[in-house]
Write a protein that holds these residues in place. Sequence first.
Motif, PDB file in Angstrom:
ATOM      1  N   LEU A 160     -28.714 -15.795 -13.818  1.00 41.32           N
ATOM      2  CA  LEU A 160     -29.868 -15.639 -14.697  1.00 41.32           C
ATOM      3  C   LEU A 160     -30.269 -16.969 -15.344  1.00 41.32           C
ATOM      4  O   LEU A 160     -31.433 -17.206 -15.625  1.00 41.32           O
TER       5      LEU A 160
ATOM      6  N   TRP B 162     -28.555  -1.683 -22.729  1.00 38.62           N
ATOM      7  CA  TRP B 162     -27.511  -1.925 -23.720  1.00 38.62           C
ATOM      8  C   TRP B 162     -27.872  -1.288 -25.053  1.00 38.62           C
ATOM      9  O   TRP B 162     -29.037  -1.250 -25.437  1.00 38.62           O
TER      10      TRP B 162
ATOM     11  N   LEU C 153     -23.579 -13.584 -19.520  1.00 39.44           N
ATOM     12  CA  LEU C 153     -24.705 -12.946 -18.850  1.00 39.44           C
ATOM     13  C   LEU C 153     -25.497 -13.994 -18.075  1.00 39.44           C
ATOM     14  O   LEU C 153     -25.959 -13.748 -16.955  1.00 39.44           O
TER      15      LEU C 153
ATOM     16  N   VAL D 126     -24.163  -3.400 -17.695  1.00 40.97           N
ATOM     17  CA  VAL D 126     -24.746  -2.513 -18.714  1.00 40.97           C
ATOM     18  C   VAL D 126     -23.783  -1.380 -19.039  1.00 40.97           C
ATOM     19  O   VAL D 126     -23.594  -1.023 -20.212  1.00 40.97           O
TER      20      VAL D 126
ATOM     21  N   THR E  26     -28.591 -10.811 -11.331  1.00 44.13           N
ATOM     22  CA  THR E  26     -29.192  -9.575 -11.856  1.00 44.13           C
ATOM     23  C   THR E  26     -28.413  -8.345 -11.381  1.00 44.13           C
ATOM     24  O   THR E  26     -28.329  -7.339 -12.092  1.00 44.13           O
ATOM     25  N   VAL E  27     -27.811  -8.435 -10.214  1.00 37.94           N
ATOM     26  CA  VAL E  27     -27.026  -7.310  -9.701  1.00 37.94           C
ATOM     27  C   VAL E  27     -25.775  -7.112 -10.569  1.00 37.94           C
ATOM     28  O   VAL E  27     -25.419  -5.991 -10.942  1.00 37.94           O
ATOM     29  N   GLU E  28     -25.122  -8.227 -10.880  1.00 39.36           N
ATOM     30  CA  GLU E  28     -23.944  -8.140 -11.748  1.00 39.36           C
ATOM     31  C   GLU E  28     -24.339  -7.664 -13.152  1.00 39.36           C
ATOM     32  O   GLU E  28     -23.607  -6.917 -13.806  1.00 39.36           O
ATOM     33  N   ALA E  29     -25.488  -8.113 -13.619  1.00 41.26           N
ATOM     34  CA  ALA E  29     -25.944  -7.693 -14.943  1.00 41.26           C
ATOM     35  C   ALA E  29     -26.133  -6.183 -14.989  1.00 41.26           C
ATOM     36  O   ALA E  29     -25.805  -5.522 -15.981  1.00 41.26           O
ATOM     37  N   ALA E  30     -26.683  -5.643 -13.907  1.00 36.77           N
ATOM     38  CA  ALA E  30     -26.915  -4.197 -13.878  1.00 36.77           C
ATOM     39  C   ALA E  30     -25.598  -3.433 -13.971  1.00 36.77           C
ATOM     40  O   ALA E  30     -25.523  -2.370 -14.596  1.00 36.77           O
TER      41      ALA E  30
ATOM     42  N   PHE F 100     -34.271 -17.014 -18.837  1.00 36.00           N
ATOM     43  CA  PHE F 100     -33.108 -16.140 -18.723  1.00 36.00           C
ATOM     44  C   PHE F 100     -33.608 -14.972 -17.895  1.00 36.00           C
ATOM     45  O   PHE F 100     -34.035 -13.950 -18.430  1.00 36.00           O
TER      46      PHE F 100
ATOM     47  N   ARG G  42     -33.952  -2.609 -23.492  1.00 36.72           N
ATOM     48  CA  ARG G  42     -34.755  -2.156 -22.358  1.00 36.72           C
ATOM     49  C   ARG G  42     -33.907  -2.016 -21.094  1.00 36.72           C
ATOM     50  O   ARG G  42     -34.150  -1.136 -20.258  1.00 36.72           O
ATOM     51  N   HIS G  43     -32.919  -2.878 -20.931  1.00 35.31           N
ATOM     52  CA  HIS G  43     -32.065  -2.800 -19.734  1.00 35.31           C
ATOM     53  C   HIS G  43     -30.953  -1.763 -19.904  1.00 35.31           C
ATOM     54  O   HIS G  43     -30.232  -1.485 -18.940  1.00 35.31           O
TER      55      HIS G  43
ATOM     56  N   LEU H  82     -32.625  -6.537 -24.206  1.00 31.52           N
ATOM     57  CA  LEU H  82     -31.311  -6.001 -23.823  1.00 31.52           C
ATOM     58  C   LEU H  82     -31.337  -4.468 -23.908  1.00 31.52           C
ATOM     59  O   LEU H  82     -30.793  -3.772 -23.047  1.00 31.52           O
TER      60      LEU H  82
ATOM     61  N   THR I  78     -32.681  -6.223 -14.131  1.00 33.46           N
ATOM     62  CA  THR I  78     -31.727  -6.188 -15.248  1.00 33.46           C
ATOM     63  C   THR I  78     -31.204  -7.570 -15.595  1.00 33.46           C
ATOM     64  O   THR I  78     -30.883  -8.358 -14.712  1.00 33.46           O
TER      65      THR I  78
END
Lengths: 255, 255, 255, 255, 255, 255
Positions: free
Chosen positions: A41, B107, B7, B19, B12-16, A32, B104-105, B102, A81
């Motif tokens: 991911l 959330w 997720l 948050v 990773t861009v969308e994940a950022a 992931f 750490r990023h 999570l 992220t």
Amino acid sequence: MSRPMRLGEMTTVEAAEAVTGSPVVIIPAGAFEQHGPGMPLATDQIRAEAVVDRVVTALGGRAVIGPALPVGVSPHHLAFTGTVSLTSTTFAALVREYADNLHRHGWRKVLVVTGHGGNNATLTTVAQDLLTTHPDLQFAWTPVTALAAEVIAGMRVGEVHGHSGEAETAQMLFLAPHLVHQDRLAAGARSRADLGPLAGLALRGSPPTLTVRYDRLSENGVLGDPRRATSEDGAAIVDAVVRRIVAFVEEWLTT
Amino acid sequence: MSRPMRLGEMTTVEAAEAVTGSPVVIIPAGAFEQHGPGMPLATDQIRAEAVVDRVVTALGGRAVIGPALPVGVSPHHLAFTGTVSLTSTTFAALVREYADNLHRHGWRKVLVVTGHGGNNATLTTVAQDLLTTHPDLQFAWTPVTALAAEVIAGMRVGEVHGHSGEAETAQMLFLAPHLVHQDRLAAGARSRADLGPLAGLALRGSPPTLTVRYDRLSENGVLGDPRRATSEDGAAIVDAVVRRIVAFVEEWLTT
Amino acid sequence: MSRPMRLGEMTTVEAAEAVTGSPVVIIPAGAFEQHGPGMPLATDQIRAEAVVDRVVTALGGRAVIGPALPVGVSPHHLAFTGTVSLTSTTFAALVREYADNLHRHGWRKVLVVTGHGGNNATLTTVAQDLLTTHPDLQFAWTPVTALAAEVIAGMRVGEVHGHSGEAETAQMLFLAPHLVHQDRLAAGARSRADLGPLAGLALRGSPPTLTVRYDRLSENGVLGDPRRATSEDGAAIVDAVVRRIVAFVEEWLTT
Amino acid sequence: MSRPMRLGEMTTVEAAEAVTGSPVVIIPAGAFEQHGPGMPLATDQIRAEAVVDRVVTALGGRAVIGPALPVGVSPHHLAFTGTVSLTSTTFAALVREYADNLHRHGWRKVLVVTGHGGNNATLTTVAQDLLTTHPDLQFAWTPVTALAAEVIAGMRVGEVHGHSGEAETAQMLFLAPHLVHQDRLAAGARSRADLGPLAGLALRGSPPTLTVRYDRLSENGVLGDPRRATSEDGAAIVDAVVRRIVAFVEEWLTT
Amino acid sequence: MSRPMRLGEMTTVEAAEAVTGSPVVIIPAGAFEQHGPGMPLATDQIRAEAVVDRVVTALGGRAVIGPALPVGVSPHHLAFTGTVSLTSTTFAALVREYADNLHRHGWRKVLVVTGHGGNNATLTTVAQDLLTTHPDLQFAWTPVTALAAEVIAGMRVGEVHGHSGEAETAQMLFLAPHLVHQDRLAAGARSRADLGPLAGLALRGSPPTLTVRYDRLSENGVLGDPRRATSEDGAAIVDAVVRRIVAFVEEWLTT
Amino acid sequence: MSRPMRLGEMTTVEAAEAVTGSPVVIIPAGAFEQHGPGMPLATDQIRAEAVVDRVVTALGGRAVIGPALPVGVSPHHLAFTGTVSLTSTTFAALVREYADNLHRHGWRKVLVVTGHGGNNATLTTVAQDLLTTHPDLQFAWTPVTALAAEVIAGMRVGEVHGHSGEAETAQMLFLAPHLVHQDRLAAGARSRADLGPLAGLALRGSPPTLTVRYDRLSENGVLGDPRRATSEDGAAIVDAVVRRIVAFVEEWLTT
């Protein structure tokens, strides 16, 4: 009526029959973790599951798909992220407990197919530890992409390629094109000249081996040029991988 | 274009972006355990994932689906072939590491929806331990079926019902009817008179609490009569569960 | 001459006789945590030990009191000075090793009576893990106050009550009045209107369950109004709790 | 009004005052192990608690009694029914978490008084590990009986004496005579001639050190002759022990 | 006067100077495992230490030799008397604590040279875990024999060769001839035809990877024919290995 | 031809013979820690190995030297550069796994000779834990210098002496004079008057025991005056130590 090929879709009664009828359990393991600006991911999990599906189908009932390992060992990607990583200790415990439970029910052959290279070392330590704790269990594991080295050598890949690069993107274009954002794919380092000194050292491709965080290897998390990937190449890779694993299991079943 | 709600399907861009845009991560947790002669081993995972999908859809972008927990804590079912169970220690480590990553990023709100009651205690211990190690993380968890107690009270259930019984089967008939073998469904104990003394003590429904292996509670692993289940009841249960969780998250988002 | 009812007061010779004569070992578990401005840190241990004494007396030799668990899992109270909390991992190891040793000597029924709700989840995980490691051991546990829900419902308690509130204080006024500082007792939140949004969410009383540190729930660590507690109510609570546990053990002894 | 000397009997408000007013926390540690045919399993805990009570009384408010450690490391006594032993790992975790929590509240001086020699090594390892994890915490520990070596040398003890022998029995006759069954006290080995070769080697009293299970050292679990013990000797031992510990703490408080 | 090249032979004052003067610490790792009827259990350690000595000498003060790892991960050899193996967990802890302590003193580059391939996977997991816990530490590791693949390809080796075979024996004949019993050297499997089906599968040389105990691979614990080994070949192997490692460190020092 | 006395220099075939011919395995344990400005970090390992060599030589084939423990438990020296310390948990795991493997091959007597007092407590906890897990294994351990207390009492030592002082330096002058820098030897505290209050309390020599970091005991890491040490005293110490251990093993072999 044929039994389902996924253990999770079987009843306990069907599972009891599968112990003898389908003596190999194949477990897909992914990661992931970041796969650059254009891929999801879950890329490694998607590829592992797709390969395992095809392998089990090809084996025609002699193997079943075990419970998945959707998160792997990815500390090198944690700066990006969304990456969720297990410590090697927890990933090892997880695999060991899956194997121990399957062994308890009577299975003696367990194969983990990992779409993520970061799991390889931990899978090896589990294999080692099981030699002592479960001497009559045969535990095997395999990477995915590395099984198709010859196919990849025949593709147009750059001097530097790897994570989220040509080969992984090709597989995703073939297996899950709706999750690949072709418009956002972007190249990372493509030649050794693009690499800084530390990244160059870490990516020499031969030991001594220096493990480096991906944010120090590539700004966008990519190695190689995913824009060169084609679905056709992906199909060739997947096909080669599946054939290699099927051949292994068929030989294994005769031992 | 809307961001995916999983997720694992994001880059990773969308994940950022998620948050801040989607401050709640919801994780489905299941089990890999016997569900009697007519339902599949993955029953709890299937129900948890279906609920989480509906919850996240209803929340319209304010939450995302995190990595799954497909195997839970099921030692009480290990006598039935196919059950794969994690020790409470490993399941706790897994949840803790998901939560830690999570956090750490960025959330700060994580919710686990567990289709399997055997996970409840371990989820609680994780919640307790996180109070010390991650004081600014809010960690919540919820069962599935228990949220619909009123609906179930209105169904025709017997004096004894529970694992693989009326309520779980109804949910599966609604959510995954192709995996329910209605012709093989069979009743387990339906009244207290069907229970031996130890099973009777373990199933009193109030403390003191005695934990007993399922093979000592019910020969076929079932409590209640799954043949009474209907897809309509299943829809009503799922609907009630989803509404309760959505209401919780909406209130949570205002704190 | 009658054997002592505490294992700790027996000689090893008497203990060997107790394995058959007193086949149930009952272990009191407490906590070492804040109980507001008027009650002592050992409140939960005092109540658990008093209940266990009465239960074992009522059982007339058929049970013995095992070694105590004076410190429990209390991370939610650590902001209040004096609280000593074990991690759930260490508390579980402790209980597991007590149980394993008693099992080694021949006992097959172990009951933990916990005065502290924070121990419940860990006790459940221990019960689960023992199913695999000690399949012939019967391990049960019970809370204290929750067994007297009907008595408490008949007391004059506010809309919000709980930790260090009416019910716990009543028990202490009955069991250890010299340790209750009635002049310093002070109310915490008594109605839902007294609670902030997060505390309100955490104290809804139904799942989803959100675990929150007590310093975010109540400034003085109290929920409810301990000033309303009476020794008479405490006696009624203790009496109900003891009767419930005795009834359980008597039934257990027949299985 | 004076504050109680037991932390467990204090409120959290009183505990907060004690951090500065009573800067030393003293923790009694015992064992739950056989003490021959005439003394109870809790012998070591009873002696440790009695010593700690006297020490804290003598210190007049400058120290408080912390949570107890009623079970210790006693694998060498497990062949005798009733013995409950923690692994050294769990006992260490327990002590470390007590110390960590007290440190968190502000205490910087923690002293463990152990009535059981089997705890000494683990207490030392905890002291070592705390040097790294809690560099500003001062952690000390002490045995009980060994502090009165001179008194014991002046008693009529045999060539071989020790566990459940003259010195321990004397302390119990002084501290808890109702728990000593004088009619059942029986001698174990009293001279080196009574010992087999392995026991003789293990009890040489100087290194190399060979750890041997007590059932291989003494058939009844006793070393020495407890029948020679007197309450007067017990009083002298306890008095010497208390004085030594008080003197240590007083000096410690000046550092 | 020149500083010694072994950290163990330095004083603490010299070590403090070495942190800046010799910024690389090189740690030799071996195994304590069977090497057939003619070579000693310490074979891997001897080779690793010899290589490290030569590497550090060649680096002329820019590196120091750290504490050794004389026992490795060898569960596959445990059926052969004398083998001492660490679990992967303990070996990982050991390496991690060495690395953590060196990092604490200021070193930022640590290289482990392992003479035993069974350590590779655990070293990789340590490298992964250190990325999270010690982000500014660079941790590298290397095998020995594998670095000389080209030299070995030029030797007269059989179709099957490996553990205790031509290459390892050659190194020992060069480095420690007094410990090689040439009269007792005996061949194991030399061609694939000598292997049973399971051994054949395990020794295919490409993934999937099946880990098998050595007693199932070769009756005498040998793969290949050690009688063909010469000291000259050993010298060539060692020379190639040393050159590769020195080149790596020199490049590393410039990053 | 005589078998080598080091297990590491034996083949597996020779090791199999040694199980019966040499029924005692002796393991040297050291430390990797500061020894003041004039002695090397490996001082304790060098002394332990030298003693073990002499002991095994004197025993003439009845014992073998097992794998070494070159790093010990030294958190009290970590403020001095170069010290590498294992946690007590890892050191215990290491010793336990060595012992378990030797036991698996048939050995029943294992003796650890530790040159470092900081290992004593952990060795004791291992001895305790092995009583439960390996009841037929006899595990002994011994310090080095403490065995020569009478010799040291006859030397000219100051009121305060110990780490890196007269006795350790004397041993090194005898055993490894090339590693002692006599020109850099420097005294630490020599009399109690040289000690601050905390150091004075920690070095009283009798319990209660307060463990303190060496940088708080002595600025240069030395206790006593190493300049007074002579090689002759070292020879006398080593001789006494060896004789004591040989006598123990000879008696042990008769049990």
